[in-house]
Design an enzyme around this catalytic site. Structure first.
Site, PDB file in Angstrom:
ATOM      1  N   GLY A 173       0.732  -0.879   0.112  1.00 57.53           N
ATOM      2  CA  GLY A 173      -0.182   0.194   0.194  1.00 57.53           C
ATOM      3  C   GLY A 173       0.946   1.583  -0.290  1.00 57.53           C
ATOM      4  O   GLY A 173       0.187   2.463  -0.183  1.00 57.53           O
ATOM      5  N   CYS A 174       2.016   1.130  -0.260  1.00 51.23           N
ATOM      6  CA  CYS A 174       3.021   2.570   0.645  1.00 51.23           C
ATOM      7  C   CYS A 174       3.410   2.795  -1.292  1.00 51.23           C
ATOM      8  O   CYS A 174       4.693   1.599  -2.338  1.00 51.23           O
ATOM      9  CB  CYS A 174       4.339   2.553   1.320  1.00 51.23           C
TER      10      CYS A 174
END
Length: 275
Positions: free
Chosen positions: A10-11
Site C-alpha cells: 500500500g506504500c
C-alpha cells in the site's frame, strides 16, 4: 543476486523500490511485513546492520505513533521495539537486504546502493519522478564548477573542508545536475544545487533534494537548510519554510555562503529531514 524486501504493497515508496529491483533484472524475496512480521531479534539485527537508531526506523504518518506517545525522548529502544512488534505498521518501509548491505530505502532510488552497478534503462516512478543515481564527485569537478558558474552560484569555497558534492545522473548515465551539503551537528546546509537546463521543469530538482537530504540524514542531519535569492517559492513547494535570520542556528549563519557569498537579501529556508 539474492535480495529480500520487507514490503508494504500500500506504500508508493515501497512499490517503487520493488519495481526498481525488478527493473535491475532481479526477482527479490518479497515479505509483506504486516502479514509476516520479522521477529524482534531479527528486526533488531536489521536496524543494527543499517547503522540506524531504532527511533529512525519508526514510521509516523498513517500509524498510531502520536496516539502511543512514541515521540517521547524518554522511551527506550526496547519500549520502541515493543510498539513495533505490537503494531508492525510502525516499521518504516521498505527495508531491503542484499549482499551489498541493508537499507531503509527512502527515497526509493536509494535501493540502487544495494544493487549491481552499471547503466540501466531510465526508470520513472509511479508519481512521474525520474529515478536518479548519485555519485560523490570532487569539489573542483569541471562539470560542477561550470554548472555553478553558468548560474552565477558561488564556487570560491568549494575546496574548503567539510563539504561533500554529488553528481546526479539518469539510470542511463546522462548527467542532470549537481548538489552538495555541509553538516553541522544535526543541521545540514544544502548548497550548490543546480539542475542542467535540459532537465528543468521535470521534477529533477525535487528528486535531487530528496536524495541529497537522505545522504545528509545518514550523516546525522535532521534539519535541512538552504539559501536562495530567486527560488524561495520553488523550495517552499517542496515543504521548506522561510526562516528569519534571528531564528537560524549560528553554525549556518557562520558558513561562508551566509557570511560572505550570498547577499543579505537571500532567503533562508529550512525543513525537517524525515524518512
Amino acid at each position: 543476486m539474492d535480495v529480500v524486501i520487507y514490503h508494504n504493497p500500500g506504500c508508493g515508496t515501497s512499490r517503487n523500490t520493488l519495481a526498481l529491483i525488478r527493473h535491475a533484472g532481479i526477482e527479490p524475496h518479497v515479505i509483506d511485513y504486516q502479514k509476516c512480521t520479522p521477529s524482534r531479534e531479527l528486526l533488531r539485527q536489521l536496524i543494527g546492520r543499517m547503522g540506524m537508531a531504532v527511533r529512525d526506523v519508526l514510521r509516523v504518518k498513517g500509524t498510531p505513533y502520536e496516539e502511543l506517545g512514541l515521540g517521547s525522548p524518554a522511551l527506550t529502544d526496547e519500549e520502541l521495539l515493543d510498539a513495533m512488534m505490537a503494531h508492525p505498521i510502525l516499521i518504516n518501509r521498505p527495508i531491503v537486504v542484499s549482499p551489498r548491505g541493508v537499507k531503509l530505502c527512502r527515497p526509493s532510488d536509494t535501493v540502487l546502493d544495494l544493487l549491481p552497478e552499471g547503466p540501466l534503462a531510465d526508470f520513472v516512478k509511479d508519481d512521474g519522478e525520474l529515478c536518479l543515481r548519485d555519485d560523490e564527485t570532487a569539489d573542483r569537478d569541471a562539470g560542477l564548477v561550470a554548472a555553478l558558474t553558468a548560474e552565477n552560484l558561488p564556487t570560491s569555497d568549494l575546496t574548503e573542508p567539510g563539504r561533500r558534492f554529488f553528481i546526479y545522473r539518469t539510470l542511463s548515465s546522462e548527467i542532470v545536475g549537481y548538489a552538495g551539503y555541509e553538516i553541522y551537528g544535526t543541521d545540514a546546509f544544502l548548497r550548490s544545487l543546480v539542475v542542467l537546463p535540459a532537465w528543468r521543469g521535470k521534477g529533477t530538482g525535487k528528486a535531487i533534494v530528496s536524495r541529497l537530504a537522505r545522504r545528509a540524514f545518514d550523516e546525522g542531519g535532521r534539519v535541512a537548510w538552504l539559501m536562495t535569492t530567486s527560488a524561495a517559492d520553488y523550495f517552499e513547494a517542496m515543504g521548506f519554510r522561510r526562516v528569519e535570520r534571528t531564528a537560524v542556528p549560528e553554525a549556518i549563519l557562520g558558513t561562508r555562503q551566509a557570511k560572505d557569498l550570498c547577499p543579505s537579501s537571500a532567503v533562508i529556508l529550512s525543513r525537517a529531514i524525515r524518512l
